[in-house]
Every structure is written in structure tokens, then in C-alpha cells.
Design a protein around this motif. Structure first.
Motif, PDB file in Angstrom:
ATOM      1  N   ASP A 164      -0.160   3.607  -5.713  1.00 45.11           N
ATOM      2  CA  ASP A 164       0.404   2.487  -6.165  1.00 45.11           C
ATOM      3  C   ASP A 164       1.848   2.578  -6.093  1.00 45.11           C
ATOM      4  OD1 ASP A 164       0.805  -0.099  -7.023  1.00 45.11           O
ATOM      5  OD2 ASP A 164       0.343   0.474  -9.230  1.00 45.11           O
ATOM      6  N   SER A 165       2.398   2.191  -4.863  1.00 43.47           N
ATOM      7  CA  SER A 165       3.808   2.503  -4.551  1.00 43.47           C
ATOM      8  C   SER A 165       4.836   1.408  -5.397  1.00 43.47           C
ATOM      9  CB  SER A 165       4.089   2.509  -3.148  1.00 43.47           C
ATOM     10  OG  SER A 165       3.625   1.347  -2.394  1.00 43.47           O
ATOM     11  N   ASP A 166       4.185   0.039  -5.592  1.00 44.69           N
ATOM     12  CA  ASP A 166       4.722  -0.937  -6.284  1.00 44.69           C
ATOM     13  C   ASP A 166       4.650  -0.954  -7.780  1.00 44.69           C
ATOM     14  OD1 ASP A 166       2.516  -2.245  -6.291  1.00 44.69           O
ATOM     15  OD2 ASP A 166       2.796  -3.749  -4.869  1.00 44.69           O
ATOM     16  N   GLY A 167       3.885  -0.166  -8.190  1.00 45.60           N
ATOM     17  CA  GLY A 167       3.563  -0.124  -9.718  1.00 45.60           C
ATOM     18  C   GLY A 167       3.040  -1.269 -10.425  1.00 45.60           C
ATOM     19  N   ASP A 168       2.161  -2.206  -9.401  1.00 41.06           N
ATOM     20  CA  ASP A 168       1.569  -3.267 -10.118  1.00 41.06           C
ATOM     21  C   ASP A 168       0.086  -2.868 -10.624  1.00 41.06           C
ATOM     22  OD1 ASP A 168       0.250  -2.979  -7.819  1.00 41.06           O
ATOM     23  OD2 ASP A 168       0.419  -5.174  -7.147  1.00 41.06           O
ATOM     24  N   GLY A 169      -0.294  -1.418 -10.600  1.00 38.22           N
ATOM     25  CA  GLY A 169      -1.398  -1.272 -11.141  1.00 38.22           C
ATOM     26  C   GLY A 169      -2.610  -1.713 -10.283  1.00 38.22           C
ATOM     27  N   ASN A 170      -2.454  -2.009  -9.177  1.00 41.72           N
ATOM     28  CA  ASN A 170      -3.274  -2.365  -7.939  1.00 41.72           C
ATOM     29  C   ASN A 170      -3.171  -1.955  -6.515  1.00 41.72           C
ATOM     30  OD1 ASN A 170      -4.811  -4.511  -9.405  1.00 41.72           O
ATOM     31  ND2 ASN A 170      -3.061  -5.501  -9.585  1.00 41.72           N
ATOM     32  N   VAL A 171      -4.134  -1.925  -5.770  1.00 44.33           N
ATOM     33  CA  VAL A 171      -3.606  -1.334  -4.202  1.00 44.33           C
ATOM     34  C   VAL A 171      -3.722  -2.661  -3.471  1.00 44.33           C
ATOM     35  CG1 VAL A 171      -4.393  -0.091  -2.278  1.00 44.33           C
ATOM     36  CG2 VAL A 171      -4.762   0.780  -4.648  1.00 44.33           C
ATOM     37  N   ASN A 172      -2.754  -2.831  -2.757  1.00 38.72           N
ATOM     38  CA  ASN A 172      -2.411  -3.951  -1.668  1.00 38.72           C
ATOM     39  C   ASN A 172      -2.776  -3.218  -0.428  1.00 38.72           C
ATOM     40  OD1 ASN A 172      -0.215  -2.799  -0.582  1.00 38.72           O
ATOM     41  ND2 ASN A 172       1.301  -3.695  -1.868  1.00 38.72           N
ATOM     42  N   PHE A 173      -2.943  -4.288   0.808  1.00 42.69           N
ATOM     43  CA  PHE A 173      -3.246  -3.554   1.948  1.00 42.69           C
ATOM     44  C   PHE A 173      -2.365  -2.716   2.664  1.00 42.69           C
ATOM     45  CE2 PHE A 173      -3.653  -4.466   6.717  1.00 42.69           C
ATOM     46  CZ  PHE A 173      -4.966  -3.730   6.672  1.00 42.69           C
ATOM     47  N   GLU A 174      -1.276  -2.796   2.316  1.00 38.21           N
ATOM     48  CA  GLU A 174      -0.388  -1.667   2.785  1.00 38.21           C
ATOM     49  C   GLU A 174      -0.409  -0.224   2.244  1.00 38.21           C
ATOM     50  OE1 GLU A 174       3.861  -3.022   2.843  1.00 38.21           O
ATOM     51  OE2 GLU A 174       3.368  -4.723   3.757  1.00 38.21           O
ATOM     52  N   GLU A 175      -0.741  -0.358   0.849  1.00 40.86           N
ATOM     53  CA  GLU A 175      -0.828   0.882   0.292  1.00 40.86           C
ATOM     54  C   GLU A 175      -2.352   1.396   0.607  1.00 40.86           C
ATOM     55  OE1 GLU A 175       1.637  -0.395  -3.928  1.00 40.86           O
ATOM     56  OE2 GLU A 175      -0.612  -0.893  -3.729  1.00 40.86           O
ATOM     57  N   PHE A 176      -3.295   0.488   0.967  1.00 39.93           N
ATOM     58  CA  PHE A 176      -4.676   0.943   1.125  1.00 39.93           C
ATOM     59  C   PHE A 176      -4.366   1.442   2.619  1.00 39.93           C
ATOM     60  CE2 PHE A 176      -8.575   0.129   3.229  1.00 39.93           C
ATOM     61  CZ  PHE A 176      -9.492   0.501   2.452  1.00 39.93           C
ATOM     62  N   GLN A 177      -3.596   1.157   3.664  1.00 33.93           N
ATOM     63  CA  GLN A 177      -3.475   1.556   4.754  1.00 33.93           C
ATOM     64  C   GLN A 177      -2.800   2.902   4.834  1.00 33.93           C
ATOM     65  OE1 GLN A 177      -1.280  -1.848   6.471  1.00 33.93           O
ATOM     66  NE2 GLN A 177      -2.657  -1.646   8.423  1.00 33.93           N
ATOM     67  N   LYS A 178      -1.977   3.141   3.952  1.00 35.90           N
ATOM     68  CA  LYS A 178      -1.213   4.443   3.803  1.00 35.90           C
ATOM     69  C   LYS A 178      -2.417   5.521   3.196  1.00 35.90           C
ATOM     70  CE  LYS A 178       3.244   2.464   3.087  1.00 35.90           C
ATOM     71  NZ  LYS A 178       4.323   2.187   2.145  1.00 35.90           N
ATOM     72  N   MET A 179      -2.881   5.035   2.211  1.00 37.41           N
ATOM     73  CA  MET A 179      -4.019   5.949   1.511  1.00 37.41           C
ATOM     74  C   MET A 179      -5.097   6.313   2.566  1.00 37.41           C
ATOM     75  SD  MET A 179      -6.908   4.898  -1.600  1.00 37.41           S
ATOM     76  CE  MET A 179      -7.452   3.798  -0.558  1.00 37.41           C
ATOM     77  N   MET A 180      -5.601   5.561   3.638  1.00 34.50           N
ATOM     78  CA  MET A 180      -6.522   5.766   4.369  1.00 34.50           C
ATOM     79  C   MET A 180      -5.989   6.909   5.317  1.00 34.50           C
ATOM     80  SD  MET A 180      -9.282   4.447   2.934  1.00 34.50           S
ATOM     81  CE  MET A 180     -10.443   4.615   4.323  1.00 34.50           C
TER      82      MET A 180
END
Length: 165
Positions: free
Chosen positions: A136-152
Motif C-alpha cells: 500500500d504505497s499511498d497509505g489508504d489501507g487498500n490496494v489500487n490497480f497500480e499497487e496490484f500491478q507492482k505486487m504481481m
């Protein structure tokens, strides 16, 4: 050949001058941008059939300036992408959508918990919160699509590294 691969193969044979002509032809209102409805017409003319959701996903994936429209540069990227890249982008979006149960563009710890448990991977909500916090790079407590792509992408790179002798 799949519809996506077929469309991309047709686009990849287009040179810059032809690309500009195609772009201009489908920029129906001549504003220098292609809207979702104009994109649908482009792909339909190329022999492809996409649902409204698929069109929106394609637009989200190639609309790098996030203005909701495709300019010539973004159109060129779409046209010159390999079919594997387009297919991978659509598959990544489909995977994200599987977890994004409420379709708000975010994966919450509850959504992650629900899907992982449905997949037989027993985890607690706290475990899911820790997983999300790690990406969670933006610290909102969720995973957005960009964070999901980086994670994957990181997950794939780690599995490639781990599988080499």
C-alpha cells in the motif's frame, strides 16, 4: 488467433503515416483524442468485439495521462503493443477485478480475505491487512490497480528468481 491478438497483429503492421490516418479517421469529432465510443468504433471496424467493461479497461490501461481519452501517442502505443502485452494487461485487470468485489477500484482487507478464503487459502483479516500494508504505497489501507500491478510483478520476479538453479 484471439480477438485481441488479431487486432494487435493488424495494428502492428501500421507505419507512422498510416497510423496518423487511422487515428484521424476514427477521431470522429476531430478533437485530437479518441473517446471510449470512438475506440469502440475503431475496434469494431478492425473486426474486434469488446464489451463496454473491456473497452473501459483497455482505455484505463492505455490512457497514461488519465484524461479519459486516447491521444495519438497513447494510440500509437496501443497499436504497436505486442499481442502478449495487450493480453497480459487485460488478464491483469481481470485478476484485479476478481478481488475488487464492490468494483470501487480498490481491494480492501475484507475483499482480499473473502477471495483468498474462497480460493482455499485460509487467512485471517489481520493477515490480509498485513499483506495490503506491504504493498500500500499511498497509505489508504487498500490496494489500487497500480499497487496490484507492482505486487504481481514483484511476485512474478521473485518466483522466477526462486525457480532458477
Amino acid at each position: 488467433m484471439s480477438t485481441t491478438a488479431n487486432t494487435t497483429a493488424k495494428f502492428s503492421r501500421v507505419n507512422d503515416e498510416e497510423l496518423q490516418k487511422v487515428f484521424n479517421q476514427f477521431d470522429a469529432n476531430k478533437d485530437g483524442k479518441i473517446s471510449v465510443s470512438e475506440l469502440r468504433d475503431v475496434l469494431k471496424a478492425m473486426g474486434s468485439r469488446y464489451s463496454e467493461d473491456e473497452l473501459k479497461r483497455v482505455l484505463e490501461d492505455i490512457d497514461t495521462d488519465k484524461d479519459g481519452l486516447i491521444d495519438l501517442s497513447e494510440f500509437s502505443t496501443l497499436c504497436r503493443s505486442s499481442s502478449d502485452e495487450v493480453t497480459a494487461a487485460l488478464e491483469m485487470r481481470d485478476a484485479f477485478d476478481l478481488y475488487d468485489q464492490d468494483k470501487n477500484g480498490l481491494i480492501s482487507k475484507k475483499e482480499l480475505h473473502l477471495v483468498l478464503n474462497r480460493l482455499g487459502m485460509n487467512s485471517s483479516v489481520d493477515d490480509c491487512a498485513r499483506m495490503i500494508k506491504s504493498v500500500d504505497s499511498d497509505g489508504d489501507g487498500n490496494v489500487n490497480f497500480e499497487e496490484f500491478q507492482k505486487m504481481m510483478s514483484a511476485s512474478l520476479m521473485n518466483s522466477d528468481i526462486g525457480s532458477k538453479p
